[in-house]
Scaffold this active site. Structure first.
Site, PDB file in Angstrom:
ATOM      1  N   ASP A  84     -30.733  44.710  48.071  1.00  0.00           N
ATOM      2  CA  ASP A  84     -32.208  45.189  48.603  1.00  0.00           C
ATOM      3  C   ASP A  84     -32.159  46.493  49.411  1.00  0.00           C
ATOM      4  O   ASP A  84     -31.026  46.648  50.216  1.00  0.00           O
ATOM      5  CB  ASP A  84     -33.096  44.231  49.268  1.00  0.00           C
ATOM      6  CG  ASP A  84     -32.642  43.459  50.585  1.00  0.00           C
ATOM      7  OD1 ASP A  84     -31.249  43.528  50.614  1.00  0.00           O
ATOM      8  OD2 ASP A  84     -33.250  43.247  51.484  1.00  0.00           O
ATOM      9  N   GLU A 142     -31.857  40.554  51.866  1.00  0.00           N
ATOM     10  CA  GLU A 142     -31.216  40.169  52.932  1.00  0.00           C
ATOM     11  C   GLU A 142     -31.890  40.888  54.167  1.00  0.00           C
ATOM     12  O   GLU A 142     -31.890  40.438  55.315  1.00  0.00           O
ATOM     13  CB  GLU A 142     -29.741  40.898  52.837  1.00  0.00           C
ATOM     14  CG  GLU A 142     -28.885  40.344  53.945  1.00  0.00           C
ATOM     15  CD  GLU A 142     -28.843  41.218  55.266  1.00  0.00           C
ATOM     16  OE1 GLU A 142     -28.935  40.787  56.536  1.00  0.00           O
ATOM     17  OE2 GLU A 142     -29.278  42.692  54.966  1.00  0.00           O
ATOM     18  N   GLU A 143     -32.505  42.150  53.750  1.00  0.00           N
ATOM     19  CA  GLU A 143     -33.313  42.757  54.923  1.00  0.00           C
ATOM     20  C   GLU A 143     -34.421  42.161  55.593  1.00  0.00           C
ATOM     21  O   GLU A 143     -34.824  42.510  56.932  1.00  0.00           O
ATOM     22  CB  GLU A 143     -33.533  44.190  54.633  1.00  0.00           C
ATOM     23  CG  GLU A 143     -32.395  45.224  54.215  1.00  0.00           C
ATOM     24  CD  GLU A 143     -31.499  45.682  55.396  1.00  0.00           C
ATOM     25  OE1 GLU A 143     -32.174  45.129  56.572  1.00  0.00           O
ATOM     26  OE2 GLU A 143     -30.695  46.468  55.191  1.00  0.00           O
ATOM     27  N   HIS A 368     -30.029  51.987  58.870  1.00  0.00           N
ATOM     28  CA  HIS A 368     -31.744  52.218  59.027  1.00  0.00           C
ATOM     29  C   HIS A 368     -32.042  53.477  59.552  1.00  0.00           C
ATOM     30  O   HIS A 368     -33.109  53.505  60.391  1.00  0.00           O
ATOM     31  CB  HIS A 368     -32.196  50.773  59.988  1.00  0.00           C
ATOM     32  CG  HIS A 368     -31.919  49.559  59.438  1.00  0.00           C
ATOM     33  ND1 HIS A 368     -32.623  48.453  59.412  1.00  0.00           N
ATOM     34  CD2 HIS A 368     -30.783  48.965  58.638  1.00  0.00           C
ATOM     35  CE1 HIS A 368     -32.455  47.440  58.979  1.00  0.00           C
ATOM     36  NE2 HIS A 368     -30.934  47.789  58.206  1.00  0.00           N
TER      37      HIS A 368
END
Length: 396
Positions: A84, A142-143, A368
């Site tokens: 993702d 996962e995020e 990020h």
């Protein structure tokens, strides 16, 4: 035989690298959010099927599993990649820039997915040398919500039964070409909390006629800091961060409510249970003393990621074969980030490791971040290491 295997892995890595690089660019240009990775999953499945690898799709909505059966009977090792992307507008000037507005791969999951496909290509060529099976797990989400647990609940650890699991993360604070390992606790449990303090609104010029939830919230936040600094055993790391506070609309009105949210990060299961209980005790006493009330909710996210010592040492031996001891390092410092590979590590002996992507020690790459970018050549390190680890585990 070990040197022959390692040299063959390197030659196959060079052979498949152009295709793996193209896959990475495809995933980067077509990022998808958690549990929306339909295009990514389709590309993964097509790639596995083209290799003749047994493939299952639609596991935990968008998860994909490939199975390489070795020539001889033996255990099953699981290799995992997450797929993702993030809600972020890309600002990195790369030719394969995200084509989806407001979404980008800013954490390296495009590389994780492509790297595991590269390892699959290598292992598929070497399946006659495998004493057992390799299960290739391409995981969604996962995020955010976490796709590991739903995949486990859907049966990914069975048929055939998984005996060990390995995964890696491209890491911006580590020099490219390096592999970093950690025994025991490696990453924290990233639990979340939300709080609502309800007081009594009124005119800001007459605070004695109101119950000010802003002042109460300030007391609560200050008391929360003493949980970590004065009430917890200092040899057991923990973080309590209030990262959002919202209350009031204008300068002369005391609001009825204040809302807060934040995160709790720990490595110890008992501390993980104790901190929310202690936070609620603080909330109860401070609000009662001021005539207010509260609502408190904790969302348990992933458990702490605890590496198995023997599996981590196996990764070290595999990585040293490939790159030499000067490119393999140990760290004693765990990371307060969360990682839902932890669920696999709760089920079977497992090891998770970092692969460096920083150009040098003085130039870390920020995850990020809208300018997040890294060199494609780092794919070779992840695909080679995963392939070597799988072979070494099965043939040890």
């Amino acid at each position: 035989m070990h040197a022959e295997n390692t040299n063959y892995i390197k030659s196959l890595s060079d052979k498949f690298y152009p295709e793996v690089k193209a896959l990475r660019h495809y995933f980067h240009m077509n990022p998808e959010l958690s549990f929306q990775e339909f295009g990514t999953a389709k590309k993964v499945a097509e790639t596995l099927e083209a290799l003749g690898i047994e493939t299952q799709t639609g596991i935990a909505k968008t998860g994909v599993v490939g199975l390489i059966r070795g020539a001889a009977q033996g255990p099953t090792v699981l290799l995992r990649a997450d797929m993702d992307a993030l809600l972020l507008q890309e600002e990195a000037e790369v030719p394969y820039k995200s084509q989806t507005s407001g979404v980008m791969h800013a954490c390296g999951h495009d590389g994780h997915t492509a790297g595991l496909l590269g390892a699959a290509m290598i292992l598929n060529e070497m399946k006659d040398q495998l004493k057992g099976n390799v299960k290739l797990v391409f995981q969604p989400a996962e995020e955010n919500e976490g796709g590991a647990l739903p995949m486990i609940e859907a049966g990914v650890m069975e048929n055939p039964k998984v005996d060990a699991a390995f995964g890696c993360h491209l890491w911006g604070n580590l020099k490219e070409g390096q592999v970093q390992l950690k025994r025991g606790p490696m990453m924290a449990s990233p639990d979340m909390f939300t709080i609502k303090i309800t007081g009594k609104g009124g005119h800001a010029s007459a605070p004695h006629l109101a119950i000010d939830p802003i002042v109460i919230a300030a007391q609560v936040i200050s008391e929360f800091q003493t949980i970590v600094s004065r009430r917890k055993d200092p040899v057991k790391p923990a973080v309590i961060s209030v990262s959002m506070i919202r209350g009031g609309e204008t300068h002369n009105v005391i609001p009825n409510t204040v809302e807060m949210c934040g995160t709790i990060r720990v490595f110890d299961k008992e501390v993980r249970k104790w901190i929310p209980e202690t936070m609620e005790s603080v909330l109860r006493h401070v609000t009662e003393a001021n005539g207010a009330s509260y609502d408190f909710y904790v969302e348990k996210r992933f458990p702490p990621l605890i590496n198995d010592n023997a599996m981590t040492e196996l990764v070290e031996k595999s990585a040293v074969k490939l790159f030499g001891s000067d490119r393999v390092e140990w760290t004693e410092t765990p990371n307060m980030g969360g990682e839902d590979f932890a669920y696999f590590a709760e089920h079977v002996p497992s090891a998770f490791f970092f692969v460096g992507i920083a150009p040098d020690e003085a130039t870390p790459v920020s995850h990020h971040h809208p300018k997040f970018a890294w060199n494609d050549e780092n794919l070779k390190v992840s695909m080679q290491t995963l392939a070597q680890v799988a072979i070494d585990y099965l043939n040890q």
